[in-house]
Write a protein that holds these residues in place. Structure first.
Motif, short mmCIF file in Angstrom:
data_model
loop_
_atom_site.label_atom_id
_atom_site.label_comp_id
_atom_site.label_asym_id
_atom_site.label_seq_id
_atom_site.Cartn_x
_atom_site.Cartn_y
_atom_site.Cartn_z
N ARG A 195 46.62 34.29 30.10
CA ARG A 195 47.33 33.04 30.34
C ARG A 195 47.96 33.05 31.72
O ARG A 195 48.11 34.10 32.33
N PRO A 196 48.38 31.89 32.21
CA PRO A 196 49.05 31.83 33.53
C PRO A 196 50.29 32.73 33.55
O PRO A 196 50.83 33.10 32.50
N PRO A 197 50.78 33.07 34.74
CA PRO A 197 51.88 34.04 34.89
C PRO A 197 53.15 33.70 34.11
O PRO A 197 53.90 34.59 33.75
N ASP A 198 53.41 32.44 33.86
CA ASP A 198 54.64 32.07 33.16
C ASP A 198 54.58 32.37 31.66
O ASP A 198 55.58 32.23 30.97
N PHE A 199 53.43 32.74 31.15
CA PHE A 199 53.26 32.98 29.72
C PHE A 199 53.09 34.46 29.43
O PHE A 199 53.13 35.29 30.32
N ASP A 200 52.88 34.79 28.18
CA ASP A 200 52.72 36.17 27.73
C ASP A 200 51.54 36.85 28.45
O ASP A 200 50.41 36.38 28.38
N PRO A 201 51.79 37.96 29.14
CA PRO A 201 50.73 38.63 29.90
C PRO A 201 49.92 39.64 29.08
O PRO A 201 49.23 40.48 29.65
N GLU A 202 49.97 39.55 27.75
CA GLU A 202 49.31 40.55 26.91
C GLU A 202 47.85 40.76 27.28
O GLU A 202 47.39 41.89 27.46
N LEU A 204 51.63 41.22 38.63
CA LEU A 204 51.38 42.24 37.61
C LEU A 204 50.23 43.14 38.04
O LEU A 204 50.33 44.36 37.99
N ALA A 205 49.14 42.56 38.48
CA ALA A 205 47.99 43.36 38.90
C ALA A 205 48.33 44.20 40.12
O ALA A 205 47.94 45.36 40.20
N ARG A 206 49.08 43.62 41.07
CA ARG A 206 49.45 44.40 42.26
C ARG A 206 50.27 45.62 41.87
O ARG A 206 50.07 46.71 42.39
N SER A 207 51.18 45.45 40.93
CA SER A 207 52.03 46.58 40.55
C SER A 207 51.25 47.64 39.79
O SER A 207 51.55 48.82 39.88
N ARG A 208 50.23 47.22 39.03
CA ARG A 208 49.47 48.17 38.22
C ARG A 208 48.39 48.88 39.00
O ARG A 208 47.93 49.94 38.61
N TRP A 209 47.90 48.30 40.11
CA TRP A 209 46.73 48.84 40.80
C TRP A 209 47.05 49.32 42.20
O TRP A 209 46.22 49.24 43.09
N ARG A 210 48.22 49.89 42.41
CA ARG A 210 48.57 50.40 43.74
C ARG A 210 48.02 51.79 44.00
O ARG A 210 48.03 52.26 45.11
N ARG A 211 47.56 52.43 42.95
CA ARG A 211 47.06 53.80 43.11
C ARG A 211 45.85 53.81 44.05
O ARG A 211 45.03 52.91 44.02
N PRO A 212 45.71 54.85 44.85
CA PRO A 212 44.55 54.92 45.75
C PRO A 212 43.26 55.14 44.96
O PRO A 212 43.28 55.61 43.83
N LEU A 213 42.16 54.79 45.60
CA LEU A 213 40.87 55.00 44.99
C LEU A 213 40.58 56.50 44.84
O LEU A 213 40.98 57.29 45.70
N PRO A 214 39.87 56.90 43.79
CA PRO A 214 39.46 58.30 43.68
C PRO A 214 38.60 58.69 44.89
O PRO A 214 38.00 57.84 45.53
N ALA A 215 38.54 59.97 45.17
CA ALA A 215 37.84 60.46 46.35
C ALA A 215 36.40 59.99 46.40
O ALA A 215 35.89 59.60 47.45
N ARG A 216 35.70 60.01 45.27
CA ARG A 216 34.30 59.60 45.24
C ARG A 216 34.16 58.13 45.68
O ARG A 216 33.30 57.79 46.47
N GLU A 217 35.02 57.27 45.19
CA GLU A 217 34.94 55.86 45.56
C GLU A 217 35.35 55.65 47.01
O GLU A 217 34.81 54.79 47.68
N GLU A 218 36.28 56.46 47.50
CA GLU A 218 36.69 56.36 48.90
C GLU A 218 35.51 56.73 49.81
O GLU A 218 35.25 56.06 50.80
N ARG A 219 34.75 57.78 49.45
CA ARG A 219 33.57 58.16 50.24
C ARG A 219 32.55 57.03 50.22
O ARG A 219 31.95 56.71 51.24
N PHE A 220 32.33 56.42 49.06
CA PHE A 220 31.38 55.32 48.94
C PHE A 220 31.81 54.14 49.82
O PHE A 220 31.02 53.55 50.52
N ARG A 221 33.10 53.83 49.81
CA ARG A 221 33.63 52.73 50.61
C ARG A 221 33.40 52.99 52.09
O ARG A 221 32.97 52.11 52.83
#
Length: 189
Positions: free
Chosen positions: A122-129, A168-185
């Motif tokens: 749902r949009p951000p103002d509603f339940d983010p379940e 919500l997504a920004r706060s949850r996905w701040r972790r860096p990419l794993p090394a394998r994905e970083e090499r691919f990038r």
């Protein structure tokens, strides 16, 4: 009937047009379960999701032990996504992952499960379940299927869109990419 009234002529013409159009939507005769699956694939390619869904549900019910039942379940989930029936799609992808974890379709089903869950968000103002559940599923997908082709491309694109649009997504996905994905990038740049 050369002297038939204009109203009668119009009525006959309308009836002929209506009856001639009735055969246009008739599906071919299904003679076997493999034919049913092939017709379902054809209907799905043509984006006739409602017919494909009915064919697939019947195929799955009648062909529980067949070698292609996992593919049919995956295709059923995709048809539900195509028709925007996200709860049904999630149910089919969960079923495939639970009942056929070794399937060739398991990695794609894991990704698509996240898509089906996100479709229910749902949009951000509603339940983010469902947003949480989708993000959790995509994390699980990245962890369980790191070499899957879709992992690198679609997940990163989807998460990029989420990062731009959702705190919500920004706060949850701040972790860096794993090394394998970083090499691919780095190779792709």
């Amino acid at each position: 009937t050369a002297h038939a009234s204009p109203a009668l002529r119009i009525a006959v013409l309308v009836a002929a047009l209506v009856l001639s159009g009735c055969g246009a939507g008739v599906m071919p005769r299904i003679t076997s379960e493999p034919d049913r699956l092939e017709e379902a694939r054809k209907q799905a390619r043509q984006r006739d999701y409602l017919n494909a869904i009915e064919l697939l549900k019947t195929y799955i019910e009648r062909s529980a032990g067949s070698a292609d039942v996992d593919e049919a379940i995956y295709l059923l989930g995709m048809c539900y996504i195509g028709s925007k029936e996200y709860p049904n799609a999630a149910g089919e992808f969960e079923r495939l992952l639970r009942d056929y974890p070794e399937s060739d379709s398991a990695a794609s089903a894991s990704f698509r499960l996240g898509e089906a869950l996100f479709g229910q968000s749902r949009p951000p103002d509603f339940d983010p379940e469902y947003t949480h559940r989708a993000l959790d599923q995509w994390e699980r997908y990245r962890r369980e299927f790191p070499g899957h082709d879709t992992t690198r491309l679609k997940t990163r694109a989807r998460l990029g869109a989420l990062r731009r649009g959702s705190q919500l997504a920004r706060s949850r996905w701040r972790r860096p990419l794993p090394a394998r994905e970083e090499r691919f990038r780095r190779r792709r740049v």
